[in-house]
Design an enzyme around this catalytic site. Structure first.
Site, mmCIF file in Angstrom:
data_model
loop_
_atom_site.group_PDB
_atom_site.id
_atom_site.type_symbol
_atom_site.label_atom_id
_atom_site.label_comp_id
_atom_site.label_asym_id
_atom_site.label_seq_id
_atom_site.Cartn_x
_atom_site.Cartn_y
_atom_site.Cartn_z
ATOM 1 N N GLY A 136 -32.839 -15.111 1.043
ATOM 2 C CA GLY A 136 -34.119 -15.939 0.613
ATOM 3 C C GLY A 136 -34.027 -15.864 -1.151
ATOM 4 C CE LYS A 137 -31.989 -14.386 -6.492
ATOM 5 N NZ LYS A 137 -31.508 -13.118 -6.502
#
Lengths: 434, 60
Positions: free
Chosen positions: A118-119
């Site tokens: 994720g980011k």
């Protein structure tokens, strides 16, 4: 309708954001072709699972209210909760978050962690806000994300312009929004917290130590004694400094360094801690260190040495300088320091490259340890962290090393293949619901 | 990873003096990156920021 953005007037160019996703996908597709990835799994991994955009108001110090835009992209969670950083920067947008989230999926998979990728972040220039405003922005962003993050679902970490303090605010806000009896069981909603608030001892040196370990493992496999070997480092920040320090302790000799200010060299060796102390007293610059001479910046990569550690930024080793490199081993402490054309030249010359996705994975492994520590209600000692990091890094290194030998692949291709194979295996074992 | 989408340099304090790269529009990750607020410490006093620098969205 165009959304109201707090930072709309910021004149920051955002070139090639779409290219970034294409670039990550290109690398993925290349590895997927190599392992003949199942077409259905290729489809799944080519897109992100969830993309969250939140607009949220925050009261400023002067009483005005501004609206901010935050992002969280969750690429894949086949192996476990989404994991990846939150950055505060004017260029943060959904495309950038998408590309970096995918990259995190491969990185956590290769490291053998029970995580996905994720980011995210907030599109803002933090230099325009006071500390108390940044705290309120962070807390309100956390509240806006709500249960889109969680200790068993999506676990953010520090990134550009976010720190241990930012993580402490997120953890506190997230925990405060839970019923009293559940608060303490949610501390691991973020990693990279301050040591006094659930953070991990040794987190500061984890990435640099990991870089050193991959060099050590390579040396062991190739029966190379690191004692007396020379190395040069680009970037004397957290990664470059710690990697250099551990290599020096192993008997290797630092002979050239380059940072944002300039380049220095000494064929007889540069004391790592001595240089670090000088740098701290010299406004962060290595230039002017009395036990070394300044060198032309463009000659840095061509310096005679056995090991080169690019530990600063991307696109440093290219078709323009690859042929000049004397090192037999390149350990990528930075993200993306070698471009495709540069790598082709180096591989042809017989240079080994320990790819970034493997070489600098010590940081995310340390994040995993912090998460485990919080989850189990434990406090780990530094020695324990170092031992566990070595074990985990060795597992990753050996997997890549063995696969590259068996399949006659370079390390980078082997690393991507290993990362994707692990995810493919999880999908094949579990099947696709329903 | 060879991606180049984000652009850190424009907000880095070393933008004009940095010797590491000429491709300052292509940096998305850098260990030398430093903005005015890289260290968000509890002890750091609040900065005085001119509200003119920011866009006023809502006034209450």
């Amino acid at each position: 309708m165009e959304p109201i953005l707090a930072n709309k007037k910021l004149k920051i160019k955002k070139p090639n954001a779409r290219n970034m996703v294409e670039n990550v996908l290109e690398q993925f597709n290349s590895a997927a072709d190599s392992i003949k990835l199942h077409p259905s799994i290729r489809k799944i991994l080519s897109i992100t699972n969830n993309e969250i955009i939140v607009h949220f108001p925050v009261k400023m110090d002067n009483g005005d209210v501004e609206i901010f835009t935050g992002y969280r992209v969750q690429h894949n969670n086949a192996l476990g909760p989404y994991k990846g950083g939150l950055r505060y920067h004017p260029t943060v947008d959904i495309d950038a978050a998408r590309a970096l989230a995918m990259w995190m999926t491969w990185k956590t998979s290769l490291a053998g962690l029970p995580y996905g990728g994720g980011k995210g972040g907030i599109q803002l220039d933090p230099s325009l806000y006071s500390q108390s405003e940044l705290e309120r922005i962070t807390r309100r962003f956390t509240y806006a994300l709500g249960d889109n993050i969680g200790p068993e679902y999506d676990i953010p970490a520090p990134d550009v312009n976010t720190s241990a303090q930012t993580m402490a605010w997120i953890a506190d806000t997230y925990m405060s929004a839970k019923p009293q009896t559940q608060r303490s069981m949610n501390q691991h909603v973020v990693t990279g917290k301050p040591v006094g608030s659930g953070g991990l001892e040794g987190r500061d040196r984890a990435t640099g130590y990991g870089v050193f370990l991959t060099i050590k493992f390579w040396a062991e496999k190739n029966k190379v004694n690191l004692k007396g070997k020379t190395f040069i480092v680009q970037g004397f920040g957290n990664v470059g400094y710690w990697a250099a320090l551990f290599l020096e302790k192993e008997g290797a000799k630092l002979t050239a360094v380059q940072d944002a200010f300039g380049s220095i060299k000494n064929a007889n060796g540069i004391g790592v801690d001595s240089l670090f102390n000088y740098m701290q007293s010299n406004k962060g610059s290595i230039v002017g260190y009395n036990d070394a001479t300044e060198m032309d910046n463009k000659d840095f990569f061509g310096t005679q040495c056995d090991i080169l550690i690019p530990a600063a930024l991307g696109n440093q080793i290219t078709e323009k300088n690859a042929a000049d490199i004397k090192a037999v081993l390149i350990a990528e402490g930075a993200n993306g320091p070698t471009n495709v054309e540069g790598e082709k030249i180096l591989l042809k010359k017989g240079v080994t490259i320990i790819p970034d996705i493997l070489c600098n994975s010590g940081g995310v492994i340390a994040s995993y340890f912090e998460w485990l520590q919080n989850r189990n209600g434990e406090l780990w000692q530094l020695e324990e962290v170092i031992l566990k990091l070595e074990k985990k890094m060795k597992e990753s290194f050996m997997k890549v090393y063995d696969y590259s030998k068996t399949k006659k692949l370079d390390f980078r291709t082997a690393a991507y293949c290993m990362a994707i194979l692990r995810i493919e295996k999880a999908y094949i074992q579990r099947g696709i619901f329903p | 990873m060879n991606s180049t989408g984000l652009n850190l340099c424009q907000s880095c304090v070393y933008l004009h003096s940095c010797v590491l790269t000429l491709q300052k529009e292509k940096v998305w990750s850098c260990s030398e990156y430093e903005s005015n607020t890289t260290e968000l410490s509890e002890t750091k006093p609040p900065k005085k920021v001119s509200s003119k620098k920011r866009k006023l969205v809502v006034s209450i």
